[in-house]
Structure formats: structure tokens, C-alpha cells
Design an enzyme around this catalytic site. Structure first.
Site, PDB file in Angstrom:
ATOM      1  CB  SER A  48      -0.940  -0.013   1.201  1.00 38.72           C
ATOM      2  OG  SER A  48      -0.336  -0.586   2.315  1.00 38.72           O
ATOM      3  CD  GLU A  61      -3.185   3.645  -5.777  1.00 44.28           C
ATOM      4  OE1 GLU A  61      -3.084   2.954  -4.753  1.00 44.28           O
ATOM      5  OE2 GLU A  61      -3.081   4.885  -5.757  1.00 44.28           O
TER       6      GLU A  61
HETATM    7  N1  CAA Z   1     -15.966  -9.438   2.257  1.00 46.78           N
HETATM    8  C1  CAA Z   1     -16.796  -9.698   1.251  1.00 46.78           C
HETATM    9  N2  CAA Z   1     -17.960  -9.047   1.054  1.00 46.78           N
HETATM   10  C2  CAA Z   1     -18.311  -8.119   1.945  1.00 46.78           C
HETATM   11  C3  CAA Z   1     -17.483  -7.784   3.041  1.00 46.78           C
HETATM   12  C4  CAA Z   1     -16.259  -8.501   3.181  1.00 46.78           C
HETATM   13  N3  CAA Z   1     -15.399  -8.257   4.172  1.00 46.78           N
HETATM   14  N4  CAA Z   1     -18.076  -6.787   3.743  1.00 46.78           N
HETATM   15  C5  CAA Z   1     -19.214  -6.506   3.112  1.00 46.78           C
HETATM   16  N5  CAA Z   1     -19.366  -7.303   2.028  1.00 46.78           N
HETATM   17  C6  CAA Z   1     -20.462  -7.300   1.051  1.00 46.78           C
HETATM   18  C7  CAA Z   1     -21.769  -7.723   1.660  1.00 46.78           C
HETATM   19  O1  CAA Z   1     -21.926  -9.099   1.579  1.00 46.78           O
HETATM   20  C8  CAA Z   1     -22.785  -6.986   0.802  1.00 46.78           C
HETATM   21  O2  CAA Z   1     -22.931  -7.715  -0.420  1.00 46.78           O
HETATM   22  P1  CAA Z   1     -24.287  -7.619  -1.319  1.00 46.78           P
HETATM   23  O3  CAA Z   1     -24.328  -6.228  -1.857  1.00 46.78           O
HETATM   24  O4  CAA Z   1     -24.053  -8.652  -2.354  1.00 46.78           O
HETATM   25  O5  CAA Z   1     -25.417  -7.904  -0.398  1.00 46.78           O
HETATM   26  C9  CAA Z   1     -22.076  -5.674   0.481  1.00 46.78           C
HETATM   27  O6  CAA Z   1     -20.660  -5.930   0.653  1.00 46.78           O
HETATM   28  C10 CAA Z   1     -22.493  -4.552   1.400  1.00 46.78           C
HETATM   29  O7  CAA Z   1     -22.267  -4.980   2.727  1.00 46.78           O
HETATM   30  P2  CAA Z   1     -23.150  -4.548   3.982  1.00 46.78           P
HETATM   31  O8  CAA Z   1     -24.553  -4.262   3.530  1.00 46.78           O
HETATM   32  O9  CAA Z   1     -22.937  -5.550   5.067  1.00 46.78           O
HETATM   33  O10 CAA Z   1     -22.455  -3.258   4.535  1.00 46.78           O
HETATM   34  P3  CAA Z   1     -22.242  -1.844   3.912  1.00 46.78           P
HETATM   35  O11 CAA Z   1     -23.232  -1.525   2.853  1.00 46.78           O
HETATM   36  O12 CAA Z   1     -22.091  -0.974   5.085  1.00 46.78           O
HETATM   37  O13 CAA Z   1     -20.808  -2.008   3.168  1.00 46.78           O
HETATM   38  C11 CAA Z   1     -18.493  -1.796   3.135  1.00 46.78           C
HETATM   39  C12 CAA Z   1     -19.683  -2.422   3.841  1.00 46.78           C
HETATM   40  C13 CAA Z   1     -18.408  -2.322   1.700  1.00 46.78           C
HETATM   41  C14 CAA Z   1     -17.239  -2.230   3.905  1.00 46.78           C
HETATM   42  C15 CAA Z   1     -18.679  -0.225   3.125  1.00 46.78           C
HETATM   43  O14 CAA Z   1     -18.867   0.229   4.434  1.00 46.78           O
HETATM   44  C16 CAA Z   1     -17.512   0.498   2.510  1.00 46.78           C
HETATM   45  O15 CAA Z   1     -17.412   0.647   1.302  1.00 46.78           O
HETATM   46  N6  CAA Z   1     -16.604   1.015   3.370  1.00 46.78           N
HETATM   47  C17 CAA Z   1     -15.404   1.728   2.927  1.00 46.78           C
HETATM   48  C18 CAA Z   1     -14.354   0.731   2.548  1.00 46.78           C
HETATM   49  C19 CAA Z   1     -13.094   1.402   2.089  1.00 46.78           C
HETATM   50  O16 CAA Z   1     -12.924   2.606   2.094  1.00 46.78           O
HETATM   51  N7  CAA Z   1     -12.137   0.558   1.686  1.00 46.78           N
HETATM   52  C20 CAA Z   1     -10.832   1.028   1.286  1.00 46.78           C
HETATM   53  C21 CAA Z   1      -9.903   0.871   2.430  1.00 46.78           C
HETATM   54  S1  CAA Z   1      -8.317   1.436   1.996  1.00 46.78           S
HETATM   55  C22 CAA Z   1      -7.560   0.125   1.374  1.00 46.78           C
HETATM   56  O17 CAA Z   1      -8.038  -0.969   1.342  1.00 46.78           O
HETATM   57  C23 CAA Z   1      -6.215   0.378   0.822  1.00 46.78           C
HETATM   58  C24 CAA Z   1      -5.105   0.399   1.741  1.00 46.78           C
HETATM   59  O18 CAA Z   1      -4.004   0.255   1.247  1.00 46.78           O
HETATM   60  C25 CAA Z   1      -5.185   0.655   3.179  1.00 46.78           C
END
Ligand code: CAA
Length: 282
Positions: free
Chosen positions: A119, A152
Site C-alpha cells: 500500500s 491501483e
Molecule cells: N468481504 C466480502 N464481502 C463483503 C465484506 C467482506 N469483508 N463486507 C461486506 N461485504 C459485502 C456484503 O456481503 C454486501 O454484499 P451484497 O451487496 O451482495 O449484499 C455488500 O458488501 C455490502 O455490505 P453490507 O450491507 O454488510 O455493509 P455496507 O453496505 O455498510 O458495506 C463496506 C460495507 C463495503 C465495507 C462499506 O462500508 C464500505 O465501502 N466502506 C469503505 C471501505 C473502504 O474505504 N475501503 C478502502 C480501504 S483502503 C484500502 O483498502 C487500501 C489500503 O491500502 C489501506
């Protein structure tokens, strides 16, 4: 070159997600980690995700079984001798990544592309550990990998156009949207995201707001799907700290100094969701 067998180093939260999307795209996958219990935990997470898709009617049970059958668990890095491309998703620690790239360079076929999900560590620095820097590239997935659309893609100074094009096409085959970043610390995603998270930790540290208020402001005020402190817990506070340290060292600029509270939590072993406690308890 056609990529048929795809290796993933690391079966943790990023590695098992990458293995899942790769297997879902039809590739044979070798998922490697240092201990069998880590690999088995990764397989269990993938199975849980696929089971949820079956329950929701998004995938048949036969498809789920076929995806799982394409993933070969591995604890011997020599297994990667069969891979056309490998993505390393080990812990965000430079000496560990250096060692893995030295091993992969020795073990993998001459045509294989060696990608890293780092990252924030410069790709050129990782590529310099190999004798094939033109075939080394950054392929940075977002967490949770099966859900997040972005990959990315980062070229090192020596990365060839062919390596870049194959990696870009592979991200699309995984159903993702690639975006290109140049090779500077944190690339684009974490150069922008991590100072925001770090500033949210400073707000908590300075008593500007409670964790709930800080997260509510960013969720409802900026339409972020989750607040920065909850997101830090999801990413892992150790990873957040490692990225801030890389930005701080890479730019020699005090604006990237990690918040002392973030360091304190990491030192206490409060690493977020994965340890059951970070800014919140799980
Ligand atoms: N693994 C697989 N699927 C998952 C999951 C996981 N850990 N968490 C959630 N999901 C799926 C759910 O099953 C659901 O699927 P469907 O649409 O098929 O029903 C969908 O995602 C939405 O989940 P929820 O309804 O339970 O929850 P939500 O709508 O609140 O979404 C989230 C959860 C996707 C995590 C959302 O809160 C989100 O987008 N958060 C921000 C995440 C983000 O910013 N990520 C980037 C982090 S930075 C990074 O990764 C880079 C780095 O280098 C640090």
C-alpha cells in the site's frame, strides 16, 4: 503471454480476497502463506463469502464449488514455480517483502510477472530485489477486495509496457476498474486517504470529538460509507501506522507525522477488527 495460474502470497484479509476474485475469474490459484492455519483461515473466509452469495441467489452451489476447487492451498513457496503471475499480499513490512521477492525471483518461471499489493512501499525499491525489474509492478487492491471496484496499478521505473498492459487487463478480468498511479510513497490512494484517517485520530487525541462524533461527521457530512476511525479499524491500525511512517520517511515532511495515539494503540496490540479492539470493540 496468457496468465492461467495465479499465485497469491499471504492468505490474510487482502490475500484471501485477491485469491477469491482471481478464482472467480476462472484462473487456477495458488494461495500461499507461512502456516497451514493461516491458509485454512483464508479458505474459510472465501467459503463464507461464497456461501453468502449462494444464499443470496447470486451464485449456484456448483459455481461456488468450482471456484473453491480452483484454489490450491500452499505453505511451500516453491509451489509458485507453477505460476504465470504472483501477487504478494504479505504484511506491510519491507524486509519481509524483500525476502519474498528474492525467493519469487529465484523460484518463478522467467516469464512470470511479480506484483505487489503493497500500500505504500515504492515499487522500484521492491523491484530492485529481483533480476527482472521490468516484470515487477504494483497491483494495489482495496479492502474488502470482493466488494471494492478499484485496483491501483503502479509502474516502477523499469516496469515494461507489456507487464503494465497484462496487469491492467487482469484487473479488468477480475471485474475491477484499474487506475494508474506513479511510484511515489502512498501512491494516490493512501497519499490522500491516510492523512485523513491520521487527522481523525488527532481529533480524538486532542479531544475535538468522540470517536462516534468524528465518524458521524464524516459519514453524514461527507457521505463516506463509514467513518475514518471505523475504516482504520477495518484496514488495521498497524497497517495505517506503517503507511504513515512510509509517507513521513518518504517525503521527509512533518505533515505526515503519525498521531501518537495511533502508535499507542498499535503498541498495545489494539489493531482494529482483526484483534477485536481498535477505536471500537468487536
Ligand atoms: N468481504 C466480502 N464481502 C463483503 C465484506 C467482506 N469483508 N463486507 C461486506 N461485504 C459485502 C456484503 O456481503 C454486501 O454484499 P451484497 O451487496 O451482495 O449484499 C455488500 O458488501 C455490502 O455490505 P453490507 O450491507 O454488510 O455493509 P455496507 O453496505 O455498510 O458495506 C463496506 C460495507 C463495503 C465495507 C462499506 O462500508 C464500505 O465501502 N466502506 C469503505 C471501505 C473502504 O474505504 N475501503 C478502502 C480501504 S483502503 C484500502 O483498502 C487500501 C489500503 O491500502 C489501506
Amino acid at each position: 503471454m496468457e496468465i492461467k495460474t495465479f499465485g497469491v502470497i499471504g492468505a490474510g484479509q487482502m490475500g484471501n480476497g485477491i485469491a477469491q476474485v482471481a478464482a472467480m475469474s476462472g484462473l487456477r490459484v495458488i494461495m500461499n502463506d507461512i502456516k497451514d492455519e493461516f491458509v485454512q483461515r483464508g479458505i474459510a473466509t472465501i467459503k463464507k463469502n461464497l456461501d453468502r452469495s449462494v444464499d443470496k441467489g447470486k451464485m449456484s452451489a456448483a459455481e461456488r464449488d468450482a471456484v473453491l476447487a480452483r484454489i490450491k492451498p500452499s505453505v511451500a513457496i516453491d509451489d509458485l514455480a507453477a505460476a504465470d503471475m504472483v501477487v504478494e499480499a504479505a504484511t506491510e513490512n519491507q524486509p519481509i517483502k524483500f525476502r519474498i521477492f528474492q525467493d519469487l525471483d529465484r523460484i518463478c518461471p522467467a516469464h512470470a510477472i511479480l506484483a505487489t499489493n503493497t500500500s505504500s512501499i515504492p515499487i522500484g525499491r521492491i523491484a530492485s530485489q529481483t533480476k527482472r525489474p521490468e516484470q515487477v509492478i504494483g497491483m494495489h487492491f482495496m479492502n474488502p477486495v470482493p466488494v471494492m471496484k478499484l485496483v491501483e496499478i503502479i509502474r516502477g521505473l523499469a516496469t515494461s509496457d507489456e507487464t503494465f498492459k497484462l496487469t491492467w487487463a487482469l484487473a479488468e478480468k477480475f471485474g475491477k476498474t484499474p487506475a494508474e498511479s506513479n511510484d511515489y510513497p502512498g501512491f494516490i490512494a493512501n497519499r490522500v486517504l491516510m492523512p485523513m484517517i491520521n487527522e481523525a485520530v488527532y481529533c480524538l487525541y486532542h479531544g475535538v470529538g468522540t470517536r462516534e462524533d468524528i465518524d458521524t461527521v464524516m459519514k453524514l457530512g461527507m457521505n463516506h460509507p463509514m467513518g475514518p476511525l471505523a475504516l482504520a479499524d477495518l484496514i488495521g491500525l498497524d497497517t495505517c501506522l506503517a503507511i504513515m511512517e512510509t509517507l513521513y520517511a518518504g517525503f521527509s515532511d512533518s505533515k505526515y507525522r503519525p498521531c501518537p495515539l495511533l502508535r499507542k494503540y498499535v503498541e498495545a496490540g489494539w489493531l482494529g477488527c482483526k484483534t477485536g479492539r481498535g477505536f471500537y470493540q468487536y
